[in-house]
Motif scaffolding. Structure first.
Motif, PDB file in Angstrom:
ATOM      1  N   GLU A  46       0.819  -1.201   0.000  1.00  0.00           N
ATOM      2  CA  GLU A  46       0.000   0.000   0.000  1.00  0.00           C
ATOM      3  C   GLU A  46       0.856   1.254   0.000  1.00  0.00           C
ATOM      4  O   GLU A  46       1.926   1.302   0.614  1.00  0.00           O
ATOM      5  CB  GLU A  46      -0.951   0.020   1.200  1.00  0.00           C
ATOM      6  CG  GLU A  46      -0.289   0.151   2.546  1.00  0.00           C
ATOM      7  CD  GLU A  46      -1.272   0.490   3.674  1.00  0.00           C
ATOM      8  OE1 GLU A  46      -2.344   1.054   3.403  1.00  0.00           O
ATOM      9  OE2 GLU A  46      -0.930   0.216   4.837  1.00  0.00           O
ATOM     10  N   ASN A  58       1.381  13.863  -0.427  1.00  0.00           N
ATOM     11  CA  ASN A  58       0.089  13.213  -0.266  1.00  0.00           C
ATOM     12  C   ASN A  58       0.270  12.026   0.662  1.00  0.00           C
ATOM     13  O   ASN A  58       1.344  11.388   0.661  1.00  0.00           O
ATOM     14  CB  ASN A  58      -0.460  12.756  -1.621  1.00  0.00           C
ATOM     15  CG  ASN A  58      -1.925  12.412  -1.553  1.00  0.00           C
ATOM     16  OD1 ASN A  58      -2.674  13.049  -0.816  1.00  0.00           O
ATOM     17  ND2 ASN A  58      -2.345  11.419  -2.307  1.00  0.00           N
ATOM     18  N   TYR A  59      -0.774  11.745   1.464  1.00  0.00           N
ATOM     19  CA  TYR A  59      -0.657  10.695   2.468  1.00  0.00           C
ATOM     20  C   TYR A  59      -1.872   9.794   2.464  1.00  0.00           C
ATOM     21  O   TYR A  59      -2.993  10.225   2.175  1.00  0.00           O
ATOM     22  CB  TYR A  59      -0.510  11.309   3.861  1.00  0.00           C
ATOM     23  CG  TYR A  59       0.714  12.167   4.026  1.00  0.00           C
ATOM     24  CD1 TYR A  59       0.658  13.544   3.794  1.00  0.00           C
ATOM     25  CD2 TYR A  59       1.931  11.611   4.408  1.00  0.00           C
ATOM     26  CE1 TYR A  59       1.783  14.335   3.932  1.00  0.00           C
ATOM     27  CE2 TYR A  59       3.065  12.387   4.554  1.00  0.00           C
ATOM     28  CZ  TYR A  59       2.982  13.751   4.315  1.00  0.00           C
ATOM     29  OH  TYR A  59       4.100  14.536   4.448  1.00  0.00           O
ATOM     30  N   ALA A  60      -1.653   8.552   2.847  1.00  0.00           N
ATOM     31  CA  ALA A  60      -2.770   7.656   3.101  1.00  0.00           C
ATOM     32  C   ALA A  60      -3.526   8.159   4.325  1.00  0.00           C
ATOM     33  O   ALA A  60      -2.915   8.730   5.247  1.00  0.00           O
ATOM     34  CB  ALA A  60      -2.264   6.238   3.344  1.00  0.00           C
ATOM     35  N   ASP A  61      -4.822   7.968   4.344  1.00  0.00           N
ATOM     36  CA  ASP A  61      -5.628   8.449   5.467  1.00  0.00           C
ATOM     37  C   ASP A  61      -5.137   7.884   6.795  1.00  0.00           C
ATOM     38  O   ASP A  61      -5.191   8.564   7.824  1.00  0.00           O
ATOM     39  CB  ASP A  61      -7.093   8.067   5.258  1.00  0.00           C
ATOM     40  CG  ASP A  61      -7.761   8.893   4.172  1.00  0.00           C
ATOM     41  OD1 ASP A  61      -8.821   8.463   3.678  1.00  0.00           O
ATOM     42  OD2 ASP A  61      -7.209   9.956   3.798  1.00  0.00           O
ATOM     43  N   SER A  62      -4.633   6.664   6.769  1.00  0.00           N
ATOM     44  CA  SER A  62      -4.230   5.992   8.003  1.00  0.00           C
ATOM     45  C   SER A  62      -2.997   6.625   8.654  1.00  0.00           C
ATOM     46  O   SER A  62      -2.737   6.370   9.834  1.00  0.00           O
ATOM     47  CB  SER A  62      -3.958   4.510   7.724  1.00  0.00           C
ATOM     48  OG  SER A  62      -2.938   4.374   6.737  1.00  0.00           O
ATOM     49  N   LYS A  64      -2.114  10.152   7.972  1.00  0.00           N
ATOM     50  CA  LYS A  64      -2.200  11.615   7.954  1.00  0.00           C
ATOM     51  C   LYS A  64      -2.078  12.179   9.354  1.00  0.00           C
ATOM     52  O   LYS A  64      -2.719  11.697  10.292  1.00  0.00           O
ATOM     53  CB  LYS A  64      -3.522  12.058   7.324  1.00  0.00           C
ATOM     54  CG  LYS A  64      -3.504  12.119   5.825  1.00  0.00           C
ATOM     55  CD  LYS A  64      -4.846  12.587   5.282  1.00  0.00           C
ATOM     56  CE  LYS A  64      -4.839  12.566   3.767  1.00  0.00           C
ATOM     57  NZ  LYS A  64      -6.173  12.922   3.206  1.00  0.00           N
ATOM     58  N   ARG A  66       0.461  11.983  11.211  1.00  0.00           N
ATOM     59  CA  ARG A  66       1.476  11.267  11.991  1.00  0.00           C
ATOM     60  C   ARG A  66       2.789  11.113  11.207  1.00  0.00           C
ATOM     61  O   ARG A  66       3.868  11.118  11.806  1.00  0.00           O
ATOM     62  CB  ARG A  66       0.962   9.875  12.381  1.00  0.00           C
ATOM     63  CG  ARG A  66      -0.283   9.905  13.228  1.00  0.00           C
ATOM     64  CD  ARG A  66      -0.635   8.501  13.757  1.00  0.00           C
ATOM     65  NE  ARG A  66      -0.904   7.559  12.691  1.00  0.00           N
ATOM     66  CZ  ARG A  66      -0.229   6.425  12.515  1.00  0.00           C
ATOM     67  NH1 ARG A  66       0.767   6.107  13.313  1.00  0.00           N
ATOM     68  NH2 ARG A  66      -0.555   5.599  11.518  1.00  0.00           N
TER      69      ARG A  66
END
Length: 115
Positions: A46, A58-62, A64, A66
Motif C-alpha cells: 500500500e 500526499n498521504y494515506a488516510d491511516s 495523515k 502522523r
C-alpha cells in the motif's frame, strides 16, 4: 544503474517515532516522484506517502497527521518521519521512485511497533 537503499527501520514502542531514509543513486532523482509504500505479509503493498518533484505531498488516510515525507534533491535523499506509531504500522517499508512508465524499488526495511 539506478538504485534505492532504505535504512532506519527497527523496533519501536507504540507511540514512539522513527525516521526512514532512502538513498537514491545512478540517476537524477530530483525529477522523479518519490513514494513510500509498506507491505504486511499476505497483504497487498500500500502507498503510504508520496512527494512530487515539486515538493507536493500526499498521504494515506491511516497516516495523515502522523507521518511526514520529505526530500533533499541535492543529496538524492527521501525521508519518512513517523510519529505516534501504532502496532498496525508494522510492515516492511519500501522506497519507490516513479517517472512516466519507469519505476524503481528499494529492498525494503522492516518497521516493528511493539511493546
Amino acid at each position: 544503474q539506478r538504485q534505492l537503499v532504505e535504512s532506519g527501520g527497527g523496533l519501536v514502542q507504540p507511540g514512539g517515532s522513527l525516521t526512514l531514509s532512502c538513498a537514491a543513486s545512478g540517476g537524477i532523482f530530483s525529477i522523479y516522484a518519490m513514494n513510500w509504500y509498506r507491505q504486511v505479509a499476505g497483504k497487498e503493498r500500500e502507498l503510504v506517502a508520496s512527494i512530487t518533484s515539486g515538493g507536493r505531498t500526499n498521504y494515506a488516510d491511516s497516516v495523515k497527521g502522523r507521518f511526514t515525507i520529505s526530500r533533499n534533491n541535492a543529496k538524492n535523499m527521501v525521508y519518512l518521519q513517523m510519529n505516534s506509531l501504532k502496532a498496525e504500522d508494522t510492515a516492511v517499508y519500501y522506497c519507490n521512485a516513479k517517472l512516466d512508465n519507469r519505476a524503481y524499488w528499494g529492498q525494503g526495511t522492516q518497521v516493528t511497533v511493539s511493546s
